[in-house]
Structures are given as structure tokens and as C-alpha cells.
Design a protein around this motif. Structure first.
Motif, short mmCIF file in Angstrom:
data_model
loop_
_atom_site.label_atom_id
_atom_site.label_comp_id
_atom_site.label_asym_id
_atom_site.label_seq_id
_atom_site.Cartn_x
_atom_site.Cartn_y
_atom_site.Cartn_z
N MET A 176 -0.75 2.99 -1.23
CA MET A 176 -1.36 2.07 -2.19
C MET A 176 -2.81 2.47 -2.47
O MET A 176 -3.24 2.52 -3.62
N ARG A 177 -3.57 2.78 -1.38
CA ARG A 177 -4.96 3.20 -1.54
C ARG A 177 -5.06 4.50 -2.34
O ARG A 177 -5.87 4.61 -3.25
N GLU A 178 -4.25 5.49 -2.00
CA GLU A 178 -4.28 6.80 -2.66
C GLU A 178 -3.96 6.70 -4.15
O GLU A 178 -4.53 7.42 -4.95
N ASN A 179 -3.05 5.82 -4.50
CA ASN A 179 -2.60 5.72 -5.89
C ASN A 179 -3.24 4.58 -6.67
O ASN A 179 -2.88 4.32 -7.82
N GLY A 180 -4.18 3.88 -6.05
CA GLY A 180 -4.90 2.82 -6.73
C GLY A 180 -4.03 1.63 -7.09
O GLY A 180 -4.30 0.94 -8.07
N LEU A 181 -2.99 1.36 -6.32
CA LEU A 181 -2.11 0.22 -6.60
C LEU A 181 -2.73 -1.06 -6.06
O LEU A 181 -3.33 -1.08 -4.99
N SER A 182 -2.58 -2.14 -6.80
CA SER A 182 -3.09 -3.42 -6.34
C SER A 182 -1.97 -4.32 -5.81
O SER A 182 -2.24 -5.32 -5.17
N GLU A 183 -0.72 -3.95 -6.08
CA GLU A 183 0.40 -4.74 -5.62
C GLU A 183 1.60 -3.84 -5.35
O GLU A 183 1.84 -2.87 -6.06
N PHE A 184 2.36 -4.17 -4.30
CA PHE A 184 3.54 -3.40 -3.93
C PHE A 184 4.55 -4.36 -3.32
O PHE A 184 4.21 -5.23 -2.54
N GLU A 185 5.83 -4.20 -3.69
CA GLU A 185 6.89 -5.05 -3.15
C GLU A 185 8.10 -4.19 -2.85
O GLU A 185 8.47 -3.32 -3.64
N ILE A 186 8.72 -4.44 -1.69
CA ILE A 186 9.92 -3.69 -1.30
C ILE A 186 10.85 -4.64 -0.55
O ILE A 186 10.41 -5.54 0.16
N GLU A 187 12.15 -4.43 -0.75
CA GLU A 187 13.16 -5.19 -0.02
C GLU A 187 14.09 -4.18 0.62
O GLU A 187 14.65 -3.31 -0.06
N LYS A 188 14.24 -4.28 1.95
CA LYS A 188 15.05 -3.30 2.69
C LYS A 188 15.73 -4.00 3.85
O LYS A 188 15.06 -4.66 4.65
#
Length: 159
Positions: free
Chosen positions: A13-25
Motif C-alpha cells: 500500500m505504501r509503495e503504490n500510494g494506495l489509501s484503501e485496500f480490501e481482501i476476502e480470503k
């Protein structure tokens, strides 16, 4: 999913400048979100230097004008702020005693060396002084709240 997986996601997230991430596993849902700071009278976190560090903050202003005299496309104006940070861990107090008036309020003019607050650490009362002349534009901590080293206390519009 384990702690190393979460750390890896945070790094991505830090490397790609993402402010939000969601995953379902496998029935587990993980949602990570960085709080974005929309600052009109606040400054982004910066490194501590003697408790105070000047910072530039962009604030939305519809009347902003670019150098060519035309309205700015982004509608931003630069505001010079000094961010006063806590030099120690302790309890934040806005006045010298409970019944006394606060040292400063939002909108107060301050001079270099003027007491802004007190931080109690190990039963010692430590006065936190202003390093700048200016105007208090934000107070980040409530009276009686604990503060950490480097935590923002005040924003001062420098004169």
C-alpha cells in the motif's frame, strides 16, 4: 492470513500510494484504510525538530489566483504553519490549574517564548513554549489527555 501477510500488504500500500485496500480470503475479510488529512488549518505529520517544525499546508480557497492573474485550477492557497509537537510523553494541560484560563485558545496571538501548555511527566510540570510569533489556528489535543513523543499539539500561522 497471518501477521506477515498483513505487513506485506501494508508495505505494498505504501509503495503504490494506495489509501484503501480490501481482501476476502477463506472467510476472512480484511479492509485497510489510511485516513486522509483534509487540512484547512492542520499540517501533515513531519519529523520532530526541537518540538516545532514549519510546514506548508494547502488549503482550499475558491478565490485563489495563479501568477498569471487567472483563477487557479486547483483552487489552492499556501498557508505557512508551524506545528508544535510534544517533546515528551505525558499528560497535556491547557492551563496551570483546573480553574485557571487556558494559556492559549484558537485565534490567540502568541510570541516566541510564550507558554502554550503544560505536559506533566512523572509528577513534573513541563512548560511547552512557542518557538514562533504568530496565531494559534488549531489545538489537536483535549485538556487532560495523554500525549506521546512527537504528537501534534498546536498549529501556529507564523507571522
Amino acid at each position: 492470513m497471518n501477521l506477515d501477510d498483513v505487513r506485506e500488504i501494508l508495505a505494498l500500500m505504501r509503495e503504490n500510494g494506495l489509501s484503501e485496500f480490501e481482501i476476502e480470503k477463506e472467510g476472512l475479510r480484511l479492509r485497510l484504510r489510511k485516513e486522509s488529512v483534509v487540512a484547512v488549518a492542520a499540517a501533515p505529520p513531519v519529523a520532530l525538530a526541537e518540538g516545532v517544525l514549519p510546514a506548508t499546508v494547502a488549503a482550499a480557497a475558491p478565490e485563489a489566483v495563479a501568477e498569471n492573474g487567472m483563477p487557479s485550477q486547483a483552487g489552492e492557497v499556501e498557508i505557512e504553519l508551524a506545528v508544535v509537537k510534544s517533546p515528551i510523553v505525558g499528560t497535556f494541560y491547557r492551563s496551570s490549574e483546573p480553574a485557571a484560563p487556558s494559556f492559549v485558545e484558537i485565534g490567540s496571538s502568541v510570541k516566541k517564548g510564550q507558554v502554550l501548555c503544560i505536559i506533566e511527566a512523572m509528577k513534573l510540570m513541563n512548560e511547552i513554549d512557542s518557538e514562533y510569533d504568530g496565531e494559534i489556528v488549531n489545538i489537536y489535543i483535549e485538556n487532560g489527555q495523554p500525549v506521546q513523543y512527537g504528537e501534534r499539539l498546536f498549529a501556529i500561522r507564523t507571522a
